[in-house]
Every structure is written in structure tokens, then in C-alpha cells.
Design a protein around this motif. Structure first.
Motif, PDB file in Angstrom:
ATOM      1  N   HIS A 144       0.859  -1.187   0.000  1.00 11.07           N
ATOM      2  CA  HIS A 144       0.000   0.000   0.000  1.00 11.07           C
ATOM      3  C   HIS A 144       0.889   1.228   0.000  1.00 11.07           C
ATOM      4  O   HIS A 144       1.664   1.461   0.936  1.00 11.07           O
ATOM      5  N   ILE A 145       0.780   2.032  -1.060  1.00 10.57           N
ATOM      6  CA  ILE A 145       1.695   3.154  -1.274  1.00 10.57           C
ATOM      7  C   ILE A 145       0.912   4.366  -1.783  1.00 10.57           C
ATOM      8  O   ILE A 145      -0.204   4.231  -2.280  1.00 10.57           O
ATOM      9  N   PRO A 146       1.512   5.566  -1.683  1.00 11.52           N
ATOM     10  CA  PRO A 146       0.883   6.749  -2.297  1.00 11.52           C
ATOM     11  C   PRO A 146       0.964   6.655  -3.817  1.00 11.52           C
ATOM     12  O   PRO A 146       1.762   5.895  -4.373  1.00 11.52           O
ATOM     13  N   GLN A 147       0.149   7.426  -4.471  1.00  7.93           N
ATOM     14  CA  GLN A 147       0.060   7.347  -5.931  1.00  7.93           C
ATOM     15  C   GLN A 147       1.391   7.649  -6.622  1.00  7.93           C
ATOM     16  O   GLN A 147       1.680   7.103  -7.694  1.00  7.93           O
TER      17      GLN A 147
ATOM     18  N   LEU B  86       9.104  -4.139  -9.171  1.00  7.85           N
ATOM     19  CA  LEU B  86       8.733  -5.334  -8.419  1.00  7.85           C
ATOM     20  C   LEU B  86       7.396  -5.881  -8.936  1.00  7.85           C
ATOM     21  O   LEU B  86       6.360  -5.787  -8.272  1.00  7.85           O
ATOM     22  N   PRO B  87       7.412  -6.482 -10.124  1.00  7.48           N
ATOM     23  CA  PRO B  87       6.156  -6.965 -10.723  1.00  7.48           C
ATOM     24  C   PRO B  87       5.491  -8.083  -9.925  1.00  7.48           C
ATOM     25  O   PRO B  87       4.296  -8.339 -10.105  1.00  7.48           O
ATOM     26  N   GLU B  88       6.242  -8.738  -9.041  1.00  7.58           N
ATOM     27  CA  GLU B  88       5.650  -9.819  -8.244  1.00  7.58           C
ATOM     28  C   GLU B  88       4.687  -9.302  -7.173  1.00  7.58           C
ATOM     29  O   GLU B  88       3.905 -10.079  -6.612  1.00  7.58           O
ATOM     30  N   ALA B  89       4.762  -8.010  -6.855  1.00  4.15           N
ATOM     31  CA  ALA B  89       3.927  -7.443  -5.797  1.00  4.15           C
ATOM     32  C   ALA B  89       2.638  -6.877  -6.371  1.00  4.15           C
ATOM     33  O   ALA B  89       2.619  -6.290  -7.459  1.00  4.15           O
ATOM     34  N   MET B  90       1.546  -7.058  -5.638  1.00  5.21           N
ATOM     35  CA  MET B  90       0.301  -6.353  -5.944  1.00  5.21           C
ATOM     36  C   MET B  90       0.365  -4.984  -5.277  1.00  5.21           C
ATOM     37  O   MET B  90       0.941  -4.839  -4.198  1.00  5.21           O
ATOM     38  N   VAL B  91      -0.234  -3.989  -5.913  1.00  4.00           N
ATOM     39  CA  VAL B  91      -0.168  -2.624  -5.413  1.00  4.00           C
ATOM     40  C   VAL B  91      -1.558  -2.137  -5.032  1.00  4.00           C
ATOM     41  O   VAL B  91      -2.504  -2.255  -5.806  1.00  4.00           O
ATOM     42  N   SER B  92      -1.644  -1.611  -3.820  1.00  7.67           N
ATOM     43  CA  SER B  92      -2.850  -0.943  -3.347  1.00  7.67           C
ATOM     44  C   SER B  92      -2.541   0.545  -3.275  1.00  7.67           C
ATOM     45  O   SER B  92      -1.642   0.959  -2.538  1.00  7.67           O
ATOM     46  N   LEU B  93      -3.265   1.349  -4.061  1.00  8.18           N
ATOM     47  CA  LEU B  93      -2.967   2.785  -4.139  1.00  8.18           C
ATOM     48  C   LEU B  93      -3.799   3.587  -3.155  1.00  8.18           C
ATOM     49  O   LEU B  93      -5.002   3.384  -3.025  1.00  8.18           O
ATOM     50  N   ASP B  94      -3.145   4.500  -2.473  1.00  7.14           N
ATOM     51  CA  ASP B  94      -3.830   5.416  -1.577  1.00  7.14           C
ATOM     52  C   ASP B  94      -4.493   6.529  -2.384  1.00  7.14           C
ATOM     53  O   ASP B  94      -4.124   6.785  -3.537  1.00  7.14           O
TER      54      ASP B  94
END
Length: 502
Positions: free
Chosen positions: A277-280, A290-298
Motif C-alpha cells: 500500500h503506497i501513495p500514488q 517489483l512486478p511480483e507485488a500487488m499494489v494498493s494505491l492510496d
């Protein structure tokens, strides 16, 4: 794990061995000195001139035995006995006379009587039983040893140093190498006192193992051999869900590298599924690097401020590169009250807690806090010295039912049961930006696999330092970067997965 005992416990251990082996005290001294010599000769060339500086107690007795053994092996030895106006202990007196049978001894009544050759000095003035600072003639002699151009090797511990207390008044030998008997002393592991020890090695002198099994202590050293390799077994039909769902909450404008380091460390440490979970502002770089990680956008562009349900995650790591925006502080409170499993809490998450101490009481029990000294001071207040700091993290771990990882040369892991575990791996090259972010990722991954927080912290810190040691072998200390730890983790885990790796 290696137990750390007090000076009084070590004295009792000696006496127990003498009584129950049985063995005479002078024969035990001989055995200890033989172990010292065997290790000493692996590092010191036989052409060195060696000055022994001996005191009147049993540490001086050790010195006379070692001097005699080295003389018989053909080494050039000069022996000096410091005359404090005290009687020699019985075993020191006997070994003093044995040495006199083969060589002379220089009696030092004043500091000017001590003429060092500039070669190797063996410090055998005071041992672990010392209970007052070295002053007067002792201080003057120690000052001469410290001014000597050659290397200094201390027998059991540097003279003037206390075994289990911080007392820096009086003079203390600044050893280059300390060869200690059986187990290291607590003072070896504390910054203010460990400075005097130099590198240290513990030699087995055959003290009775039954005594150690039953002797209680709150202090231990955690080593690579203490890692349970079965924690990393992977079965043929396992799937990624079995190895944990990790959420890393990290990053802010200008600090997205910290989020990357922590996230990649979690994946390298076996996390089955990883969401970051990261800022936009960090979206493109994270998805690319890091394509292996899913990203949750703030919803925020430059910091994190909110997120949805977190029930699906097995562990959360929060803090690397987070920043201290008040909006992020609100997110921290949200996570603490909505996630009922232990978390790994580092860096700016700790700084946000320091700004709002009410957050301390909301942290899920069993969580792992990983402060460095500055962050610890902001959380719990400053301490006078390293020993007081250790006692404080011990009490806070019990009070809050947390695991507190105080990062440093011998990283301290304080567990909720009141135990202190010192880490044995790592090196000074790791004193560089980003290494703590890697540790957060490692611990988060271990927690997500189902390991309890205390085990995750001890194993995680050990693996982290081990990766640092492998990286040092490749790039040295000066050039070492946090990303080098990521490169070294695969080799660490290959070794851990092999049951015969130690």
C-alpha cells in the motif's frame, strides 16, 4: 542459544565444575590456558615478541600458565607481575613459581618498571571478578598497555572492565582481541563497554554442562545454529496461500525506495502473496521494479492516509519511508484498531507513535517494534547507557506485551516473557540507509507464515545480519548497500533450507 551469566554465576560455575568433575582449581586453570593457547596460535605468528602483564589474582595465574605454554612452544616471552602489595592467590602463586623454573619475571612496583617491547601484549591483570575501578598503579599500567604500538590480547576480559555492569571510571584495557573462557560476558555486548573488548572469541574450557542447563538467566545470544530449519520446509503440494499474505504499508514522496526494499525483502523471505500500500506517486516505479507485488494505491498522491479492510492479511509491516504527515498518523490508528494480529512496526511508524503516545496502547499485542536508538529515545525517553537501555526495552516489552528489536551492533530482541536475546550476525557495513527497511520485510514475511512474533523477530534479525555478512564478503563494508542484502538473501535461505548447513 548461549546463556549469558553474571560474574557471580560464573564463579559458582567454576566451583561446581571443580567439585563435581572433579578437578582441582589449578588443573582447571591449566585446561583453560591450553584452550587459550590453541586459539591464540591460529592468529599470532611465532616470531612475535609477547609481553605478559599479570596481576596477583587468578587472571594473573592464567597469564603465567599461558606464558609457560608459549615459552615451551618456542615463542619469545617477557613476563611482568604487577606488585599491588597484595598476596598472590594460591593458584597464581603456584603458576608464578612454575614459570620461574623456566624464565625470569619482571616485578613492577611502579609504572616505570614496566618496559614493553612494542610487540603483542597479553593482558592478564584482572578477570571477571573485578568489582571496583582500576586506579593508582593499575591505571598507570593499563595506560602504558593502551599506548603500546603492538596488538593487545586480553585473557577472559579486558582488565578494568566489569563483567555485567557499565562502569567507565578508572582505566580499562583497550583490547584488540579478547579470548574469553566458555561464554562471553554481558559487557561485551553493550556499546559503551564492548568498545574495550575488540573482537572476541569464546573458548570451551570444559565447565560442567549440567550447571548451565539449570542456571537461570534473562540474557541469551541467538546464533545461526539456533534457527529451526523446519520452519522453512516446503511440501510438494503446498500453494502460495500457505506461505502468508503480507501487507507492506510504506513510502512517501522521495522515499519510495524504502517501500521497494521492504517489499522485495518480504518476497525474498518466502511470502506467498504480497500487497504494497503506497501513495500514488510510487505506482509506476513499484509496478516496474517489483512486478511480483500487488499494489494498493492510496487516495493521496504523496503520502498514505487510508485503506480498506485488512482482514485478508496474515501480517502487516508498516513504517519504511512512510513520512510523518498527520494524515498518515490517522491511518496508523485505523490499522491498530482494525487489525487484531501482530504487526511489524518500523521507522516513521515509530516516529508517528512518538508524536502521539496514545497510539502505544493501541498496538496489537505481540507486535514487533524495530527502533534504532534514536527512535527508541523518542518512544520511551533517553537512557544513561546501553545497559539501562536494555533494561528499559525489557520492561516495556513485558508491560506492553510487545517484541522490541533494538537495532545495533548486537541487535537486542526483547520478548514479552522478559528475556533478552542478542544477535550474533551482522557487521558495521550495515550501518547504512535502507537496511532497516529490509529487516521489516523479512520479519513481516516470517510472521505471515504463522511463526510467533518472538521467533519471527529472532530468526529475522539473525537472517538479516547473515545476509549482511555475505554481502560484506562480496563488496566489503564501505561499499555495502541495503540492496546487497536483498542479493544475499537467496544464499542465506538456501543454507537455512539445508538441514546440514551448520
Amino acid at each position: 542459544m548461549i546463556k549469558i551469566l553474571s560474574a557471580e554465576q560464573i564463579r559458582k560455575w567454576d566451583l561446581f565444575t571443580i567439585k563435581n568433575e572433579p578437578i582441582s582449581s589449578i588443573d582447571l586453570m591449566e585446561r583453560a590456558s591450553e584452550a587459550f593457547v590453541q586459539l591464540f596460535l591460529t592468529e599470532v605468528e611465532s616470531n612475535h615478541v609477547i609481553d605478559f602483564v599479570c596481576g596477583p589474582g587468578n587472571n594473573g595465574g592464567d597469564g603465567f600458565v599461558i606464558a609457560r605454554l608459549l615459552t615451551k612452544k618456542g615463542l619469545k616471552v617477557n613476563c611482568h607481575l604487577i606488585d599491588f602489595g597484595l598476596k598472590l592467590s594460591e593458584d597464581c602463586r603456584k603458576n608464578y613459581r612454575r614459570f620461574l623454573d623456566i624464565n625470569q619475571v619482571n616485578l613492577v612496583k611502579q609504572a616505570k618498571d614496566l618496559n614493553l617491547t612494542g610487540g603483542v601484549v597479553i593482558d592478564a591483570i584482572f578477570g571477571s571478578g573485578l568489582n571496583r575501578p582500576a586506579t593508582g598503579l593499575a591505571a598507570e599500567v593499563i595506560q602504558l598497555i593502551n599506548q603500546n604500538e603492538g596488538k593487545t590480547v586480553s585473557v577472559d576480559m579486558p582488565s578494568g572492565l566489569f563483567a555485567d555492569k557499565v562502569n567507565l571510571s578508572g582505566k580499562i584495557v583497550e583490547a584488540d582481541w579478547t579470548i574469553t573462557f566458555q561464554i562471553p560476558k554481558l559487557s561485551f555486548l553493550i556499546p559503551e563497554t564492548g568498545f574495550y573488548v575488540g573482537e572476541w572469541s569464546a573458548v570451551d574450557i570444559g565447565l560442567d554442562s549440567e550447571f548451565l542447563k539449570t542456571e537461570a538467566t534473562d540474557y541469551f545470544i541467538f546464533d545461526k545454529s539456533d534457527i529451526d530449519h523446519s520452519l522453512f520446509d516446503r511440501k510438494k503440494f503446498d500453494h502460495k496461500g500457505k506461505y502468508g499474505r503480507v501487507l507492506i504499508v510504506a513510502g512517501s514522496l522521495g522515499k519510495m525506495g524504502a517501500a521497494f526494499l521492504s517489499a522485495k525483502a518480504a518476497l525474498r523471505s518466502g511470502a506467498g502473496l504480497l500487497t504494497v500500500h503506497i501513495p500514488q506517486v510510487g505506482y509506476a516505479s513499484m509496478q516496474t521494479s517489483l512486478p511480483e507485488a500487488m499494489v494498493s494505491l492510496d487516495s493521496e498522491h504523496e503520502c498514505v492516509s487510508e485503506m480498506g479492510k485488512v482482514d485478508e492479511f496474515d501480517a502487516i509491516g508498516i513504517g519504511p519511508g512512510l513520512g510523518t504527515d498527520p494524515k498518515t498518523g490517522k491511518l496508523l490508528k485505523q490499522l491498530f484498531t482494525s487489525f487484531n494480529r501482530p504487526m511489524a512496526i518500523d521507522a516513521d511508524a515509530l516516529n508517528l507513535i512518538a508524536l502521539d503516545k496514545e497510539l502505544l496502547n493501541l498496538i496489537p499485542q505481540g507486535s514487533v517494534l524495530t527502533p534504532h536508538v534514536g527512535e527508541l529515545n523518542r518512544l520511551f525517553g533517553e537512557c544513561e547507557d546501553g545497559l539501562e537501555r536494555i533494561e528499559k526495552v525489557k520492561l516495556k516489552a513485558i508491560e506492553k506485551q510487545l517484541v522490541i528489536v533494538l537495532k545495533g551492533a548486537h541487535t537486542v530482541i526483547a520478548t514479552p516473557d522478559g528475556k533478552i536475546h542478542f544477535n550474533s550476525t551482522g557487521n558495521s557495513g550495515m550501518a547504512t540507509a535502507g537496511c532497516g527497511d529490509v529487516l521489516t520485510g523479512i520479519i513481516s514475511a516470517l510472521m505471515a507464515r504463522g511463526d510467533d512474533a518472538s521467533t519471527s523477530a529472532k530468526v529475522g534479525v539473525c537472517i538479516h545480519g547473515w545476509a549482511g555478512d555475505l554481502a560484506e564478503n562480496t563488496v566489503g563494508k564501505t561499499a555495502l548497500m541495503a540492496s546487497d542484502l536483498l542479493s544475499a538473501l537467496p544464499e542465506v535461505f538456501r543454507n537455512v533450507e539445508n538441514s546440514d548447513f551448520i
